[in-house]
Every structure is written in structure tokens, then in C-alpha cells.
Design a protein around this motif. Structure first.
Motif, PDB file in Angstrom:
ATOM      1  N   THR A  33       0.831  -1.206   0.000  1.00  0.00           N
ATOM      2  CA  THR A  33       0.000   0.000   0.000  1.00  0.00           C
ATOM      3  C   THR A  33       0.865   1.254   0.000  1.00  0.00           C
ATOM      4  OG1 THR A  33      -1.780  -1.158   1.154  1.00  0.00           O
ATOM      5  CG2 THR A  33      -1.807   1.250   1.246  1.00  0.00           C
ATOM      6  N   ALA A  34       1.904   1.279   0.846  1.00  0.00           N
ATOM      7  CA  ALA A  34       2.792   2.447   0.914  1.00  0.00           C
ATOM      8  C   ALA A  34       3.531   2.672  -0.402  1.00  0.00           C
ATOM      9  CB  ALA A  34       3.786   2.280   2.062  1.00  0.00           C
ATOM     10  N   VAL A  35       3.943   1.603  -1.060  1.00  0.00           N
ATOM     11  CA  VAL A  35       4.606   1.721  -2.369  1.00  0.00           C
ATOM     12  C   VAL A  35       3.615   2.258  -3.403  1.00  0.00           C
ATOM     13  CG1 VAL A  35       5.645   0.423  -4.271  1.00  0.00           C
ATOM     14  CG2 VAL A  35       6.352  -0.041  -1.923  1.00  0.00           C
ATOM     15  N   GLU A  36       2.413   1.694  -3.440  1.00  0.00           N
ATOM     16  CA  GLU A  36       1.396   2.135  -4.393  1.00  0.00           C
ATOM     17  C   GLU A  36       1.021   3.604  -4.199  1.00  0.00           C
ATOM     18  OE1 GLU A  36      -0.286   0.428  -7.030  1.00  0.00           O
ATOM     19  OE2 GLU A  36       1.503  -0.788  -6.761  1.00  0.00           O
ATOM     20  N   GLU A  37       1.041   4.071  -2.952  1.00  0.00           N
ATOM     21  CA  GLU A  37       0.697   5.461  -2.645  1.00  0.00           C
ATOM     22  C   GLU A  37       1.882   6.402  -2.835  1.00  0.00           C
ATOM     23  OE1 GLU A  37      -0.890   5.293   1.310  1.00  0.00           O
ATOM     24  OE2 GLU A  37      -2.807   4.459   0.637  1.00  0.00           O
ATOM     25  N   GLY A  38       3.034   5.869  -3.198  1.00  0.00           N
ATOM     26  CA  GLY A  38       4.214   6.700  -3.429  1.00  0.00           C
ATOM     27  C   GLY A  38       4.917   7.160  -2.172  1.00  0.00           C
ATOM     28  N   ARG A  39       4.607   6.539  -1.036  1.00  0.00           N
ATOM     29  CA  ARG A  39       5.235   6.943   0.223  1.00  0.00           C
ATOM     30  C   ARG A  39       6.583   6.272   0.432  1.00  0.00           C
ATOM     31  NH1 ARG A  39       1.962   5.771   4.828  1.00  0.00           N
ATOM     32  NH2 ARG A  39       0.840   4.208   3.647  1.00  0.00           N
ATOM     33  N   ILE A  40       6.884   5.236  -0.359  1.00  0.00           N
ATOM     34  CA  ILE A  40       8.175   4.546  -0.296  1.00  0.00           C
ATOM     35  C   ILE A  40       8.710   4.447  -1.722  1.00  0.00           C
ATOM     36  CG2 ILE A  40       9.353   2.383   0.232  1.00  0.00           C
ATOM     37  CD1 ILE A  40       7.182   1.826   2.311  1.00  0.00           C
TER      38      ILE A  40
END
Length: 64
Positions: A33-40
Motif C-alpha cells: 500500500t505504501a509503495v502504491e501510494e508513493g510513500r516509499i
């Protein structure tokens, strides 16, 4: 390397209202989820931390 000089973009990712309690799948789901949201982004240091019933806790730092 040590931790000095690291910029901390701290955030938590928890989606029990969206996915329910996934037990062992919670950490990879939160990472996805964090990767998909661009947070990582690639190269980031990421702390993965989880708890379970009782007094169990586990964590690790990975470079994504």
C-alpha cells in the motif's frame, strides 16, 4: 552506516477498516500500500514492525 544524518519521513500504514485483520499478511500488505501510494521509493530504508497476540513483537529495517 549508523542512523545519524538520516531524514525521517515517518508514517504508519494500517488499513484494518479496508482489509480486516490479516494477521501474517498485514506487513506485506502495508508495504504494498505504501509503495502504491508513493510513500516509499527504491532505496528508502523502511522499518517493518509487527505484533501479535500475547507478548510477541518482531521488526526489521530493510532497504527497499
Amino acid at each position: 552506516m549508523g542512523l545519524r544524518g538520516l531524514a525521517c519521513r515517518c508514517s504508519a500504514s494500517s488499513r484494518p477498516s479496508r482489509y480486516g485483520n490479516q494477521i501474517a499478511a498485514s506487513i506485506p500488505t502495508a508495504l504494498h500500500t505504501a509503495v502504491e501510494e508513493g510513500r516509499i521509493q527504491r532505496g528508502d530504508l523502511v522499518l517493518l514492525l509487527g505484533t501479535s497476540a500475547g507478548v510477541s513483537i518482531g521488526g526489521m529495517v530493510v532497504r527497499y
